[in-house]
Design a protein around this motif. Structure first.
Motif, mmCIF file in Angstrom:
data_model
loop_
_atom_site.group_PDB
_atom_site.id
_atom_site.type_symbol
_atom_site.label_atom_id
_atom_site.label_comp_id
_atom_site.label_asym_id
_atom_site.label_seq_id
_atom_site.Cartn_x
_atom_site.Cartn_y
_atom_site.Cartn_z
ATOM 1 N N HIS A 38 -8.357 -3.921 -47.574
ATOM 2 C CA HIS A 38 -7.111 -3.433 -48.176
ATOM 3 C C HIS A 38 -6.284 -4.551 -48.793
ATOM 4 C CE1 HIS A 38 -7.530 0.604 -46.374
ATOM 5 N NE2 HIS A 38 -8.031 -0.035 -45.326
ATOM 6 N N GLY A 39 -6.667 -5.806 -48.571
ATOM 7 C CA GLY A 39 -5.904 -6.913 -49.124
ATOM 8 C C GLY A 39 -5.973 -8.134 -48.224
ATOM 9 N N ARG A 40 -5.374 -9.232 -48.671
ATOM 10 C CA ARG A 40 -5.433 -10.493 -47.935
ATOM 11 C C ARG A 40 -4.179 -10.637 -47.065
ATOM 12 N NH1 ARG A 40 -9.259 -13.977 -49.110
ATOM 13 N NH2 ARG A 40 -7.991 -15.745 -48.400
ATOM 14 N N TYR A 41 -4.196 -10.015 -45.929
ATOM 15 C CA TYR A 41 -3.091 -10.091 -44.989
ATOM 16 C C TYR A 41 -3.229 -11.346 -44.124
ATOM 17 C CZ TYR A 41 -2.161 -5.162 -46.064
ATOM 18 O OH TYR A 41 -1.867 -3.991 -46.696
ATOM 19 N N PRO A 42 -2.168 -12.146 -43.978
ATOM 20 C CA PRO A 42 -2.226 -13.253 -43.014
ATOM 21 C C PRO A 42 -2.283 -12.667 -41.611
ATOM 22 C CG PRO A 42 -0.008 -13.030 -43.924
ATOM 23 C CD PRO A 42 -0.875 -12.076 -44.676
ATOM 24 N N MET A 43 -3.313 -13.010 -40.849
ATOM 25 C CA MET A 43 -3.581 -12.316 -39.595
ATOM 26 C C MET A 43 -3.885 -13.302 -38.482
ATOM 27 S SD MET A 43 -6.125 -9.075 -39.187
ATOM 28 C CE MET A 43 -5.775 -7.797 -37.986
ATOM 29 N N ASP A 44 -3.242 -13.095 -37.339
ATOM 30 C CA ASP A 44 -3.557 -13.829 -36.116
ATOM 31 C C ASP A 44 -4.215 -12.867 -35.133
ATOM 32 O OD1 ASP A 44 -2.258 -15.963 -37.274
ATOM 33 O OD2 ASP A 44 -0.435 -15.756 -36.068
ATOM 34 N N GLY A 45 -5.039 -13.413 -34.244
ATOM 35 C CA GLY A 45 -5.704 -12.587 -33.247
ATOM 36 C C GLY A 45 -5.557 -13.178 -31.860
ATOM 37 N N MET A 46 -5.488 -12.303 -30.865
ATOM 38 C CA MET A 46 -5.503 -12.752 -29.477
ATOM 39 C C MET A 46 -6.497 -11.898 -28.700
ATOM 40 S SD MET A 46 -1.869 -11.230 -27.979
ATOM 41 C CE MET A 46 -2.442 -10.915 -26.296
ATOM 42 N N ASP A 47 -7.200 -12.555 -27.769
ATOM 43 C CA ASP A 47 -8.171 -11.845 -26.950
ATOM 44 C C ASP A 47 -8.384 -12.616 -25.654
ATOM 45 O OD1 ASP A 47 -10.273 -9.439 -27.533
ATOM 46 O OD2 ASP A 47 -11.138 -10.897 -26.147
ATOM 47 N N LEU A 48 -8.783 -11.892 -24.630
ATOM 48 C CA LEU A 48 -9.038 -12.478 -23.317
ATOM 49 C C LEU A 48 -10.316 -13.308 -23.285
ATOM 50 C CD1 LEU A 48 -8.227 -12.427 -20.231
ATOM 51 C CD2 LEU A 48 -9.705 -10.414 -20.044
ATOM 52 N N SER A 49 -11.288 -12.950 -24.129
ATOM 53 C CA SER A 49 -12.642 -13.503 -24.044
ATOM 54 C C SER A 49 -12.896 -14.601 -25.076
ATOM 55 C CB SER A 49 -13.670 -12.377 -24.242
ATOM 56 O OG SER A 49 -14.935 -12.886 -24.567
ATOM 57 N N PRO A 50 -13.179 -15.830 -24.642
ATOM 58 C CA PRO A 50 -13.535 -16.875 -25.606
ATOM 59 C C PRO A 50 -14.833 -16.573 -26.338
ATOM 60 C CG PRO A 50 -13.796 -17.660 -23.336
ATOM 61 C CD PRO A 50 -13.093 -16.343 -23.258
#
Length: 205
Positions: free
Chosen positions: A78-90
């Motif tokens: 849908h486009g180039r959204y600046p996005m951060d991610g977080m998750d429990l699992s490396p």
């Protein structure tokens, strides 16, 4: 089927962080195939489409429980959204990093306070995280906390958990002071298993 055993196992871990981390680390290399090919999981597509429709501008967006980055792949359509991610699992984060759609990835537990200041993100998204034995409705307030005023929060909840686990009541409590409900309608979720979800869309006040 093997994938159903995996899904049953993960929901039976009771939200124990160490056990969940180990489980997802071991599952990371086969997660996309199992979820897409075996169960027909379309949660990331639903959430990405809702974000793109309701966001007032192009990000920044937080992907809560980002896993291998399936949601980022869908949102990139849908486009180039600046996005951060977080998750429990490396292990899951390592796969997400290879996809190249995130500006930052952080190892963090969604059952604890998110490592971001209030109002950081214009969009906050989560697909497949809020469910029985994983992350409960009491954590929805964190999604709203890190959303900027006017921002959009989009998340899925399996339909069988929505009422049973009290998501309806928690959403109503959160909305009292901090957000407006746009929609929480039923949508297909596991298309090969006939499971539905509630696709919940809120706007931060």
């Amino acid at each position: 089927m093997a994938h159903q055993t995996d899904l049953d196992r993960v929901t039976s871990l009771g939200g124990d962080a160490a056990r969940l981390r180990k489980f997802y680390d071991n599952w990371a290399s086969d997660y996309d195939r199992a979820m897409a090919d075996d169960v027909g999981f379309i949660g990331p597509k639903l959430v990405a489409g809702a974000l793109a429709k309701h966001l007032p501008a192009m990000g920044p967006v937080l992907d809560v429980g980002c896993g291998t980055g399936m949601l980022a792949v869908e949102l990139a359509r849908h486009g180039r959204y600046p996005m951060d991610g977080m998750d429990l699992s490396p292990g899951m984060l390592a796969h997400a990093r290879k996809r190249g759609h995130y500006r930052k990835l952080i190892e963090a537990n969604a059952n604890e306070r998110f490592p971001f200041p209030d109002g950081t993100f214009l969009g906050v998204a989560s697909s497949g995280v809020f469910t029985t034995g994983h992350v409960g409705p009491e954590r929805l307030a964190e999604l709203v906390r890190v959303a900027a005023p006017g921002g959009v929060i989009v998340f899925t909840v399996r339909a069988d958990a929505y009422l049973k686990d009290g998501y309806d009541g928690q959403i109503a409590k959160t909305l009292t002071d901090h957000a407006t409900l746009i929609s929480d309608g039923l949508a297909p979720y596991h298309t090969r298993e006939d499971f539905d979800c509630r696709l919940c869309i809120l706007r931060r006040r």
